[in-house]
Design an enzyme around this catalytic site. Structure first.
Site, short mmCIF file in Angstrom:
data_model
loop_
_atom_site.label_atom_id
_atom_site.label_comp_id
_atom_site.label_asym_id
_atom_site.label_seq_id
_atom_site.Cartn_x
_atom_site.Cartn_y
_atom_site.Cartn_z
CE LYS A 165 -4.51 0.90 0.47
NZ LYS A 165 -5.68 0.15 0.01
N GLY B 235 -24.42 2.97 -2.54
CA GLY B 235 -23.42 3.27 -3.57
C GLY B 235 -23.22 2.10 -4.51
CB VAL C 272 -20.35 -2.36 -2.82
CG1 VAL C 272 -20.52 -3.76 -2.24
CG2 VAL C 272 -18.94 -2.16 -3.33
CB ALA C 273 -25.08 -0.52 -1.26
P1 NAD Z 1 -19.59 4.38 -2.80
O1 NAD Z 1 -18.89 5.67 -2.54
O2 NAD Z 1 -20.08 4.10 -4.17
O3 NAD Z 1 -20.83 4.23 -1.81
C1 NAD Z 1 -20.75 4.45 -0.45
C2 NAD Z 1 -22.09 5.00 0.00
O4 NAD Z 1 -22.12 5.00 1.42
C3 NAD Z 1 -22.35 6.43 -0.47
O5 NAD Z 1 -23.59 6.49 -1.13
C4 NAD Z 1 -22.38 7.22 0.85
O6 NAD Z 1 -23.28 8.32 0.81
C5 NAD Z 1 -22.83 6.16 1.82
N1 NAD Z 1 -22.56 6.45 3.22
C6 NAD Z 1 -21.49 7.08 3.77
N2 NAD Z 1 -21.65 7.16 5.10
C7 NAD Z 1 -22.81 6.55 5.40
C8 NAD Z 1 -23.51 6.31 6.60
N3 NAD Z 1 -23.04 6.71 7.77
N4 NAD Z 1 -24.69 5.66 6.55
C9 NAD Z 1 -25.20 5.24 5.36
N5 NAD Z 1 -24.58 5.44 4.19
C10 NAD Z 1 -23.41 6.09 4.21
O7 NAD Z 1 -18.56 3.27 -2.31
P2 NAD Z 1 -18.52 1.72 -2.72
O8 NAD Z 1 -17.52 1.55 -3.80
O9 NAD Z 1 -19.89 1.19 -2.87
O10 NAD Z 1 -17.85 1.10 -1.41
C11 NAD Z 1 -18.61 0.85 -0.24
C12 NAD Z 1 -17.75 0.17 0.80
O11 NAD Z 1 -17.21 -1.04 0.25
C13 NAD Z 1 -16.52 0.97 1.26
O12 NAD Z 1 -16.26 0.65 2.61
C14 NAD Z 1 -15.40 0.43 0.41
O13 NAD Z 1 -14.14 0.60 1.02
C15 NAD Z 1 -15.79 -1.03 0.35
N6 NAD Z 1 -15.23 -1.76 -0.80
C16 NAD Z 1 -15.53 -1.36 -2.06
C17 NAD Z 1 -15.01 -2.07 -3.14
C18 NAD Z 1 -15.33 -1.69 -4.57
O14 NAD Z 1 -15.02 -2.48 -5.47
N7 NAD Z 1 -15.98 -0.56 -4.83
C19 NAD Z 1 -14.17 -3.17 -2.92
C20 NAD Z 1 -13.91 -3.57 -1.60
C21 NAD Z 1 -14.44 -2.85 -0.55
#
Ligand code: NAD
Length: 349
Positions: free
Chosen positions: A81, A184, A186-187
């Site tokens: 990292k 976001g 992933v969700a």
């Molecule tokens: P994203 O930015 O697309 O979505 C994150 C969402 O979480 C946003 O809509 C934001 O408004 C919301 N959020 C922030 N704080 C919040 C809270 N307190 N309550 C409710 N919602 C809240 O990010 P993503 O890419 O979907 O990633 C989500 C998580 O998954 C992160 O922790 C990221 O590190 C992890 N992750 C992502 C990936 C990837 O491929 N994108 C891979 C491994 C891990």
């Protein structure tokens, strides 16, 4: 004065490389935890660290995390990292990325970089002008690589199904209630797949419009951000922030399963014991959310096509089953079991 060797997060890292470039103002740290399984791979974070020691702690902790994650994903990659120490406004220039690219190149492939917080794909493109040790660059349509989000959500969805099978005995999500934190990338993928299988979805996001849009799309319900963690449901799927599982939040959980893609969900390792003691099945985050890194790795290593990436992601449920079986057999919590398995895989058992 504390030396690097005394940092609690120092874990026999193979390389800790401090970078200073006076012309561009770049200050960065590159940490390679282990190259036992291959080049130390992991993203670069650009962040303002008011206290410099925090940057050292972050890079040591995150690079070790990448060793564990890559090992548990079955990848021929070690863990590394980098952090770029930004000013308060988090200014960044192409000159900084050029100097950073030259520093990465100087490690001759011991470290392969990618995107992380504060770094965008155009930033990575700048870095890639000065080194080939970069993954996560834009790819031609249909090629392996690109946005990891959909691959992460596919793995998380499969992991949720495995948890439901293990804990509740159901082979389908039909009729089950899934509480999703975040709306976001992933969700969204998790919600769409779960809804398509007949699950009832509740969604919370601090951006209410984003939550509503996803809820409308999947026929779900929007819940206030401060209520999602205490909702009564079969599964809580955290897909937003880290450190959400604290002693207090664990005590208030009302689901038999916690399985989601957010990184570093446990506030500290001790919470792994607390959630286990409550009889809640926990899917260790870096195992269930490995779909994205599997895709990025295949882009860099050029060792799989789209079907091959899919096949590797489909091994995530099996790995979770192995962790839960060992947890059942030993009484240790699943997060601790995963760490031990990862340590074994990187030759530090
Ligand atoms: P994203 O930015 O697309 O979505 C994150 C969402 O979480 C946003 O809509 C934001 O408004 C919301 N959020 C922030 N704080 C919040 C809270 N307190 N309550 C409710 N919602 C809240 O990010 P993503 O890419 O979907 O990633 C989500 C998580 O998954 C992160 O922790 C990221 O590190 C992890 N992750 C992502 C990936 C990837 O491929 N994108 C891979 C491994 C891990």
């Amino acid at each position: 004065m504390q030396s690097l060797w005394d940092y609690p997060d120092f874990d026999d890292h193979e390389v800790v490389h401090f970078v200073t470039d006076r012309t561009s103002g770049l200050r960065a740290i590159i940490a390679v935890h282990s190259t036992h399984l291959g080049p130390g791979a992991g993203g670069t974070r650009l962040w303002h660290y008011p206290e410099k020691g925090e940057a050292v702690r972050d890079v040591l902790r995150l690079s070790r995390g990448m060793s564990y994650k890559n090992a548990m994903a079955g990848l021929s990659l070690g863990g590394g990292k980098a952090v770029i120490l930004a000013d308060e406004a988090r200014n960044k220039t192409n000159e900084m990325f050029a100097a950073f690219g030259r520093a990465v190149n100087g490690l001759c492939g011991k470290y392969v970089t990618a995107e992380d917080v504060g770094i965008t794909v155009p930033d990575l493109v700048e870095v890639s002008r000065h080194t080939g040790y970069v993954s996560g660059l834009p790819v031609a349509s249909g090629a392996v690589g690109g946005d990891p989000g959909p691959h992460t959500s596919y793995g998380v969805f499969l992991g949720i199904k495995a948890a439901v099978r293990n804990k509740l005995g159901n082979v389908s999500l039909a009729g089950l209630h899934i509480a999703i934190q975040g709306a976001g990338s992933v969700a969204g993928g998790v919600a769409r797949r779960a809804a398509a299988e007949g699950a009832r979805i509740s969604i919370a996001d601090i951006d209410p419009a984003r939550a509503q849009k996803l809820a409308d799309e999947v026929g779900g319900t929007v819940v206030a951000p401060d209520q999602i963690m205490t909702l009564e449901a079969e599964v809580l799927s955290p897909n937003a922030l880290g450190a959400i599982l604290t002693a207090q939040s664990i005590a208030a959980l009302r689901t038999p399963i916690v399985a989601g893609g957010a990184n570093n969900q446990l506030a500290t390792p001790a919470e792994g014991d607390l959630i286990h003691a409550r009889g809640i099945l926990y899917a260790p985050d870096y195992v269930i959310n490995a779909g994205g890194i599997i895709n990025v790795a295949s882009e860099y290593l050029k060792d799989a096509d789209e079907a091959g990436v899919r096949a590797k992601i489909e091994q995530i449920p099996g790995r979770l089953e192995q962790i839960w079986a060992e947890s059942d057999a030993t009484g240790r919590n699943p997060a601790a079991v995963a760490d031990t398995m990862a340590q074994r895989l990187i030759g530090r058992g």
